[in-house]
Motif scaffolding. Structure first.
Motif, PDB file in Angstrom:
ATOM      1  N   TRP A 130       1.122  -1.222   0.165  1.00 22.58           N
ATOM      2  CA  TRP A 130       0.182   0.205  -0.090  1.00 22.58           C
ATOM      3  C   TRP A 130       0.954   1.294  -0.122  1.00 22.58           C
ATOM      4  O   TRP A 130       2.036   1.345   0.402  1.00 22.58           O
ATOM      5  N   LYS A 131       0.395   2.250  -0.676  1.00 20.66           N
ATOM      6  CA  LYS A 131       1.088   3.671  -0.460  1.00 20.66           C
ATOM      7  C   LYS A 131       0.071   4.735  -0.213  1.00 20.66           C
ATOM      8  O   LYS A 131      -1.146   4.629  -0.386  1.00 20.66           O
ATOM      9  N   ALA A 132       0.795   5.652   0.227  1.00 25.88           N
ATOM     10  CA  ALA A 132      -0.078   7.008   0.675  1.00 25.88           C
ATOM     11  C   ALA A 132       0.489   7.989  -0.258  1.00 25.88           C
ATOM     12  O   ALA A 132       1.886   8.276  -0.215  1.00 25.88           O
ATOM     13  N   GLU A 133      -0.383   8.919  -0.749  1.00 24.94           N
ATOM     14  CA  GLU A 133       0.045   9.716  -1.609  1.00 24.94           C
ATOM     15  C   GLU A 133      -0.879  10.960  -1.295  1.00 24.94           C
ATOM     16  O   GLU A 133      -1.860  11.180  -0.755  1.00 24.94           O
ATOM     17  N   GLU A 134      -0.015  12.323  -1.438  1.00 21.42           N
ATOM     18  CA  GLU A 134      -0.562  13.523  -1.175  1.00 21.42           C
ATOM     19  C   GLU A 134      -0.276  14.142  -2.584  1.00 21.42           C
ATOM     20  O   GLU A 134       1.087  14.504  -2.890  1.00 21.42           O
ATOM     21  N   ASN A 135      -1.295  14.966  -2.985  1.00 23.58           N
ATOM     22  CA  ASN A 135      -0.862  15.662  -4.436  1.00 23.58           C
ATOM     23  C   ASN A 135       0.011  14.776  -5.582  1.00 23.58           C
ATOM     24  O   ASN A 135       0.696  15.387  -6.088  1.00 23.58           O
ATOM     25  N   GLY A 136      -0.273  13.518  -5.430  1.00 21.77           N
ATOM     26  CA  GLY A 136       0.263  12.724  -6.255  1.00 21.77           C
ATOM     27  C   GLY A 136       2.040  12.177  -5.901  1.00 21.77           C
ATOM     28  O   GLY A 136       2.700  11.443  -6.549  1.00 21.77           O
ATOM     29  N   ALA A 137       2.288  12.700  -4.854  1.00 21.94           N
ATOM     30  CA  ALA A 137       3.689  12.740  -4.153  1.00 21.94           C
ATOM     31  C   ALA A 137       3.463  11.204  -3.390  1.00 21.94           C
ATOM     32  O   ALA A 137       2.799  11.422  -2.449  1.00 21.94           O
ATOM     33  N   LEU A 138       4.546  10.448  -3.534  1.00 24.70           N
ATOM     34  CA  LEU A 138       4.421   9.326  -2.451  1.00 24.70           C
ATOM     35  C   LEU A 138       5.126   9.924  -0.983  1.00 24.70           C
ATOM     36  O   LEU A 138       6.129  10.628  -0.925  1.00 24.70           O
ATOM     37  N   ILE A 139       4.213   9.721   0.145  1.00 21.26           N
ATOM     38  CA  ILE A 139       4.707  10.161   1.424  1.00 21.26           C
ATOM     39  C   ILE A 139       4.909   8.984   2.525  1.00 21.26           C
ATOM     40  O   ILE A 139       5.366   9.264   3.371  1.00 21.26           O
ATOM     41  N   ALA A 140       4.188   7.838   2.160  1.00 20.59           N
ATOM     42  CA  ALA A 140       4.099   6.693   2.926  1.00 20.59           C
ATOM     43  C   ALA A 140       4.009   5.327   2.316  1.00 20.59           C
ATOM     44  O   ALA A 140       3.276   5.554   1.227  1.00 20.59           O
ATOM     45  N   GLY A 141       4.255   4.206   2.717  1.00 20.42           N
ATOM     46  CA  GLY A 141       3.954   2.972   2.310  1.00 20.42           C
ATOM     47  C   GLY A 141       4.442   2.044   3.156  1.00 20.42           C
ATOM     48  O   GLY A 141       4.894   2.135   4.096  1.00 20.42           O
ATOM     49  N   CYS A 142       3.789   0.577   3.008  1.00 16.03           N
ATOM     50  CA  CYS A 142       3.908  -0.479   3.645  1.00 16.03           C
ATOM     51  C   CYS A 142       3.954  -1.725   2.603  1.00 16.03           C
ATOM     52  O   CYS A 142       3.527  -1.745   1.511  1.00 16.03           O
ATOM     53  N   MET A 143       4.530  -2.927   3.123  1.00 13.92           N
ATOM     54  CA  MET A 143       4.597  -4.095   2.403  1.00 13.92           C
ATOM     55  C   MET A 143       4.452  -5.120   3.341  1.00 13.92           C
ATOM     56  O   MET A 143       5.036  -5.416   4.378  1.00 13.92           O
ATOM     57  N   LEU A 144       3.321  -6.036   2.793  1.00 11.46           N
ATOM     58  CA  LEU A 144       3.174  -7.417   3.635  1.00 11.46           C
ATOM     59  C   LEU A 144       3.547  -8.324   2.674  1.00 11.46           C
ATOM     60  O   LEU A 144       3.267  -8.722   1.579  1.00 11.46           O
ATOM     61  N   ILE A 145       4.394  -9.310   3.604  1.00 11.13           N
ATOM     62  CA  ILE A 145       4.901 -10.580   2.806  1.00 11.13           C
ATOM     63  C   ILE A 145       4.365 -11.665   3.496  1.00 11.13           C
ATOM     64  O   ILE A 145       3.861 -11.792   4.584  1.00 11.13           O
ATOM     65  N   LYS A 146       4.388 -12.880   3.154  1.00 11.82           N
ATOM     66  CA  LYS A 146       4.075 -14.128   3.604  1.00 11.82           C
ATOM     67  C   LYS A 146       4.990 -15.155   3.330  1.00 11.82           C
ATOM     68  O   LYS A 146       5.628 -15.481   2.124  1.00 11.82           O
ATOM     69  N   ARG A 147       5.797 -15.747   4.187  1.00 15.39           N
ATOM     70  CA  ARG A 147       6.798 -16.629   4.027  1.00 15.39           C
ATOM     71  C   ARG A 147       6.488 -18.009   5.198  1.00 15.39           C
ATOM     72  O   ARG A 147       6.331 -17.615   6.242  1.00 15.39           O
ATOM     73  N   GLU A 148       6.518 -19.204   4.624  1.00 10.53           N
ATOM     74  CA  GLU A 148       6.333 -20.322   5.245  1.00 10.53           C
ATOM     75  C   GLU A 148       5.054 -20.170   6.342  1.00 10.53           C
ATOM     76  O   GLU A 148       5.037 -20.513   7.310  1.00 10.53           O
ATOM     77  N   GLY A 149       3.944 -19.760   5.440  1.00  5.10           N
ATOM     78  CA  GLY A 149       2.823 -19.931   6.156  1.00  5.10           C
ATOM     79  C   GLY A 149       2.567 -18.587   6.991  1.00  5.10           C
ATOM     80  O   GLY A 149       1.268 -18.552   7.770  1.00  5.10           O
ATOM     81  N   HIS A 150       3.396 -17.724   7.387  1.00  3.35           N
ATOM     82  CA  HIS A 150       3.321 -16.605   8.280  1.00  3.35           C
ATOM     83  C   HIS A 150       3.379 -15.351   7.671  1.00  3.35           C
ATOM     84  O   HIS A 150       4.182 -14.902   6.786  1.00  3.35           O
ATOM     85  N   TYR A 151       2.353 -14.225   8.113  1.00  5.46           N
ATOM     86  CA  TYR A 151       2.306 -13.037   7.431  1.00  5.46           C
ATOM     87  C   TYR A 151       3.577 -12.052   8.169  1.00  5.46           C
ATOM     88  O   TYR A 151       3.550 -12.460   9.246  1.00  5.46           O
ATOM     89  N   ARG A 152       4.141 -11.201   7.624  1.00  4.89           N
ATOM     90  CA  ARG A 152       4.974 -10.601   8.117  1.00  4.89           C
ATOM     91  C   ARG A 152       4.832  -9.186   7.755  1.00  4.89           C
ATOM     92  O   ARG A 152       4.772  -8.960   6.160  1.00  4.89           O
TER      93      ARG A 152
END
Length: 143
Positions: free
Chosen positions: A38-60
């Protein structure tokens, strides 16, 4: 401010690196492990973001970053809510992370756990910055 899903995780890597998270363009996250970004933008500029992954059955939660001028504006909390809502919808029982800023996650119900309790691979402990200006905690929230 607008939060949306993004498939372009490379722009997030730049954001993570700019904000002091341990990411590398030379050693990217494996595509198969990435669940959502996910990303957060203000006036088209990237201001924040996050990444969710999953390995060996566990979310991180692999990374969450907010540009300095936007910190303390609850954007990080909003992004975390997207992640938690997603894993709840997918019947996960927990979410793990390695926190560079543990106090933020503790406010949201995460608890510190030991390396032995963590089913996730944590490379922090062999990093030259570990305990030398960087004091991460492995954390978990039960859903």
């Amino acid at each position: 401010m607008k939060i949306s899903e993004t498939k372009d995780y490379h722009q997030l890597i730049d954001l993570f690196i700019e904000n002091g998270l341990e990411f590398s363009k030379e050693k990217p996250v494996e595509d198969y492990a990435i669940v959502k970004c996910w990303k957060a933008e203000e006036n088209g500029a990237l201001i924040a973001g996050c990444m969710l992954i999953k390995r060996e059955g566990h979310y991180r939660l692999e990374g969450i970053a907010v540009k300095k001028d936007y910190r303390n504006s609850k954007i990080g909390s909003e992004l975390l809510k997207y992640v938690l809502d997603y894993i709840k919808e997918h019947n996960a029982d927990s979410l793990y992370l390695v926190a560079k800023v543990p106090t933020f996650y503790k406010k949201h119900g995460f608890k510190a756990i030991s390396r032995e309790q963590a089913p996730i691979d944590v490379k922090c402990f062999c990093c030259p910055q570990y305990q030398n200006g960087c004091f991460p905690e492995i954390m978990k929230i039960s859903i």
